[in-house]
Motif scaffolding. Structure first.
Motif, mmCIF file in Angstrom:
data_model
loop_
_atom_site.group_PDB
_atom_site.id
_atom_site.type_symbol
_atom_site.label_atom_id
_atom_site.label_comp_id
_atom_site.label_asym_id
_atom_site.label_seq_id
_atom_site.Cartn_x
_atom_site.Cartn_y
_atom_site.Cartn_z
ATOM 1 N N GLU A 115 0.833 -1.208 0.000
ATOM 2 C CA GLU A 115 0.000 0.000 0.000
ATOM 3 C C GLU A 115 0.864 1.253 0.000
ATOM 4 N N GLU A 116 1.957 1.234 0.795
ATOM 5 C CA GLU A 116 2.869 2.378 0.836
ATOM 6 C C GLU A 116 3.525 2.581 -0.519
ATOM 7 N N ALA A 117 3.942 1.471 -1.124
ATOM 8 C CA ALA A 117 4.638 1.565 -2.403
ATOM 9 C C ALA A 117 3.737 2.117 -3.497
ATOM 10 N N LEU A 118 2.489 1.686 -3.497
ATOM 11 C CA LEU A 118 1.590 2.065 -4.575
ATOM 12 C C LEU A 118 1.115 3.502 -4.471
ATOM 13 N N GLU A 119 1.482 4.183 -3.385
ATOM 14 C CA GLU A 119 1.198 5.607 -3.316
ATOM 15 C C GLU A 119 2.080 6.390 -4.279
ATOM 16 N N ARG A 120 3.174 5.774 -4.708
ATOM 17 C CA ARG A 120 4.094 6.417 -5.627
ATOM 18 C C ARG A 120 3.722 6.054 -7.060
ATOM 19 N N GLU A 121 4.299 6.749 -7.998
ATOM 20 C CA GLU A 121 3.844 6.598 -9.384
ATOM 21 C C GLU A 121 4.347 5.331 -10.060
ATOM 22 N N THR A 122 5.600 4.964 -9.867
ATOM 23 C CA THR A 122 6.216 3.917 -10.670
ATOM 24 C C THR A 122 6.793 2.811 -9.801
ATOM 25 N N LEU A 123 6.446 1.563 -10.140
ATOM 26 C CA LEU A 123 7.053 0.419 -9.469
ATOM 27 C C LEU A 123 8.510 0.291 -9.916
ATOM 28 N N PRO A 124 9.403 -0.144 -9.012
ATOM 29 C CA PRO A 124 10.807 -0.280 -9.368
ATOM 30 C C PRO A 124 11.065 -1.623 -10.048
ATOM 31 N N ALA B 242 -1.933 -8.497 -4.894
ATOM 32 C CA ALA B 242 -3.274 -8.199 -4.383
ATOM 33 C C ALA B 242 -3.481 -6.697 -4.232
ATOM 34 N N ALA B 243 -2.447 -5.995 -3.776
ATOM 35 C CA ALA B 243 -2.550 -4.549 -3.629
ATOM 36 C C ALA B 243 -2.724 -3.867 -4.985
ATOM 37 N N LEU B 244 -2.030 -4.372 -5.998
ATOM 38 C CA LEU B 244 -2.198 -3.831 -7.354
ATOM 39 C C LEU B 244 -3.626 -4.030 -7.839
ATOM 40 N N ARG B 245 -4.139 -5.244 -7.678
ATOM 41 C CA ARG B 245 -5.493 -5.524 -8.151
ATOM 42 C C ARG B 245 -6.531 -4.680 -7.418
ATOM 43 N N ALA B 246 -6.285 -4.419 -6.132
ATOM 44 C CA ALA B 246 -7.249 -3.669 -5.328
ATOM 45 C C ALA B 246 -7.320 -2.209 -5.735
ATOM 46 N N GLY B 247 -6.244 -1.673 -6.297
ATOM 47 C CA GLY B 247 -6.251 -0.305 -6.783
ATOM 48 C C GLY B 247 -6.484 -0.309 -8.284
ATOM 49 N N CYS B 248 -5.677 0.460 -9.001
ATOM 50 C CA CYS B 248 -5.727 0.389 -10.465
ATOM 51 C C CYS B 248 -4.843 -0.773 -10.900
ATOM 52 N N PRO B 249 -5.403 -1.783 -11.571
ATOM 53 C CA PRO B 249 -4.624 -2.969 -11.901
ATOM 54 C C PRO B 249 -3.612 -2.749 -13.023
ATOM 55 N N ASP C 15 -4.807 -7.753 -13.204
ATOM 56 C CA ASP C 15 -6.064 -8.461 -12.962
ATOM 57 C C ASP C 15 -6.387 -9.423 -14.098
ATOM 58 N N TYR C 16 -7.333 -10.308 -13.855
ATOM 59 C CA TYR C 16 -7.675 -11.363 -14.811
ATOM 60 C C TYR C 16 -8.345 -10.801 -16.067
ATOM 61 N N ALA C 17 -9.346 -9.928 -15.874
ATOM 62 C CA ALA C 17 -10.134 -9.449 -17.013
ATOM 63 C C ALA C 17 -9.275 -8.687 -18.016
ATOM 64 N N SER D 224 5.592 1.326 -25.684
ATOM 65 C CA SER D 224 5.643 0.962 -24.268
ATOM 66 C C SER D 224 5.617 -0.562 -24.121
ATOM 67 N N PHE D 225 6.313 -1.058 -23.093
ATOM 68 C CA PHE D 225 6.260 -2.471 -22.747
ATOM 69 C C PHE D 225 5.033 -2.715 -21.857
ATOM 70 N N VAL D 226 4.353 -3.823 -22.102
ATOM 71 C CA VAL D 226 3.196 -4.196 -21.296
ATOM 72 C C VAL D 226 3.436 -5.604 -20.754
ATOM 73 N N HIS D 227 3.550 -5.699 -19.430
ATOM 74 C CA HIS D 227 3.832 -6.970 -18.769
ATOM 75 C C HIS D 227 2.547 -7.522 -18.165
ATOM 76 N N LEU D 228 2.164 -8.714 -18.568
ATOM 77 C CA LEU D 228 0.968 -9.357 -18.038
ATOM 78 C C LEU D 228 1.355 -10.203 -16.824
ATOM 79 N N LEU D 229 0.838 -9.850 -15.657
ATOM 80 C CA LEU D 229 1.187 -10.537 -14.414
ATOM 81 C C LEU D 229 0.331 -11.792 -14.260
ATOM 82 N N LEU D 230 0.820 -12.886 -14.800
ATOM 83 C CA LEU D 230 0.062 -14.131 -14.794
ATOM 84 C C LEU D 230 -0.196 -14.629 -13.377
ATOM 85 N N SER D 231 0.810 -14.542 -12.521
ATOM 86 C CA SER D 231 0.636 -15.021 -11.151
ATOM 87 C C SER D 231 -0.396 -14.205 -10.394
#
Length: 422
Positions: free
Chosen positions: A13-22, A38-45, A62-64, A323-330
């Protein structure tokens, strides 16, 4: 230091307050990667990430949206759709990797997939089951009568022996081939030193496979290399470079993914006594259990490279061209919108439409082989090694987060009471 400044010990939750994941979100996510997801899915996926470092890139959690992205023609697999600097980096480090179906869109993808589709049918893979069973038993025969072992050694040796026999690679060559293709699977590296070593490995495996193709043309059989040569010669639309690149892809996908399936699945099963007892009591659940292991601890945690070919949006998020788009399968595999009680291991789960092997046109061609190997390995281990259990604290397991898309264990120490005969 916050998680997004390179330390993933902070809360999601703290990390996702920032703009970019490292980049560490992929290669050093800390002790709770599923919590991050789970935190990613709960916010903007759909979230920005600095991977490859310096690139404009996003994760889809997210799945969809992952399902839609798999089928979106604006997301290309072609290397020449990427920014020029990335194309140059990859072509310089490992040109042998970028001439197969995994880095192609239709119609080239359709053409290249034909090389392997007729060899990796579920029916043909099922015909390999007796030999896979024999190899599994041989590897277990080599274990001590009782005590402790690192199960990842068996997990890697089983699929490597199977794919090398399928390709008819000589026994004496297998260790070097495995070393070189594992190094290629993590390309490109973020530093020049390892990229230099990568180029050496790339050149070595290319030369080896060119020689193997030449030898096989003089001694055709029913192995996969012969099948590929026949398919190429019949259609006359495949280059020698494409044949070599396809073989590299098959060796990488043919052993690393299955090794992670066996390791990830075993550690999950041994942490869930109820599911362990269920599979021990009913080995016919092996195929269903394999699907659940693939979902629960995906051996490939994110999809292979995808690049936006035009300015677009995913779930309202602007994605610029190149842009690169990474699909988080897990992450998609544990989305509560798609799976009931997704954080629970349930080897009887049905339906189980996970993304461990991808989806759509790029669905993993080697999936039938991996599934047969898994459905042999798990019940055989449980039958022949009674009392199988983890040695180390599950929280202390050493997960590998390298530069590839795979997620597995560096080692998996297990103990058992005795080794039973076949």
């Amino acid at each position: 230091m916050t998680a997004l400044e390179g330390d993933t010990t902070g809360s999601p939750e703290e990390a996702l307050e920032r703009e970019t994941l490292p980049p560490e979100f992929f290669n050093d996510p800390g002790d709770d990667p599923h919590g991050w997801n789970a935190a990613l899915r709960a916010g903007c996926p759909v979230h920005k990430i600095n991977h490859p470092p310096g690139a404009e890139a996003y994760v889809v959690a997210d799945y969809a949206n992952t399902l839609k992205a798999f089928n979106d023609p604006r997301l290309s697999k072609r290397i020449d759709a990427a920014p020029a600097w990335f194309q140059e980096q990859l072509r310089d480090a490992s040109p042998v990797l970028i001439k197969n179906m995994i880095t192609a869109d239709p119609p080239d993808h359709t053409r290249l997939r034909k090389l392997v589709s007729r060899a990796f049918t579920a029916r043909k893979m099922e015909q390999l089951r007796p030999r896979i069973q024999e190899i599994t038993d041989e590897l277990i025969d080599d274990l001590p009568d009782s005590g402790e072992v690192d199960l990842m050694k068996l997990a890697y040796n089983l699929p490597m022996r199977v794919i090398c026999e399928f390709l008819r690679v000589p026994d004496d060559d297998r260790s070097q081939v495995q070393h070189d293709v594992v190094m290629l699977s993590e390309a490109p590296y973020p530093d020049e030193e390892r990229n230099a070593l990568l180029r050496v490995a790339s050149d070595k495996i290319e030369r080896y496979l060119l020689d193997l193709l030449a030898e096989r043309r003089q001694d055709m059989g029913d192995d996969l290399v012969s099948e590929l040569i026949r398919a190429a010669d019949e259609d006359e639309v495949f280059t020698e470079d494409e044949l070599v690149s396809t073989l590299v892809l098959l060796i990488i996908a043919g052993h690393k993914t299955t090794a992670n399936l066996i390791g990830n699945g075993t550690q999950a099963l041994l942490q869930h006594p109820d599911q362990l007892a269920l599979l021990q009591a009913d080995p016919s659940l092996a195929e269903s259990a394999v699907e659940e292991f693939l979902r629960f601890e995906a051996p490939v945690f994110r999809g292979t490279i995808r690049i936006a070919t035009e300015d677009m949006q995913i779930d309202g998020v602007d994605i610029a061209k190149e842009s690169f788009v990474h699909l988080l399968l897990s992450s998609a595999n544990r989305d509560p919108e798609a799976f009931t009680d997704p954080d629970r291991l349930d080897i009887t789960r049905s339906p189980n439409r996970h993304f461990a092997f991808g989806h759509g046109a790029h669905f993993c061609a080697g999936a039938p082989l991996s599934r047969v190997e898994g459905s042999v390995a798990f019940p055989t281990l449980l039958r022949r090694l009674p009392g199988l259990r983890l040695v180390d604290d599950p929280d202390k397991l050493d997960w590998i987060f390298d530069n590839s898309t795979s997620r597995g264990l560096r080692s998996l120490r297990v103990a058992y009471d005795t080794r039973l005969p076949r």
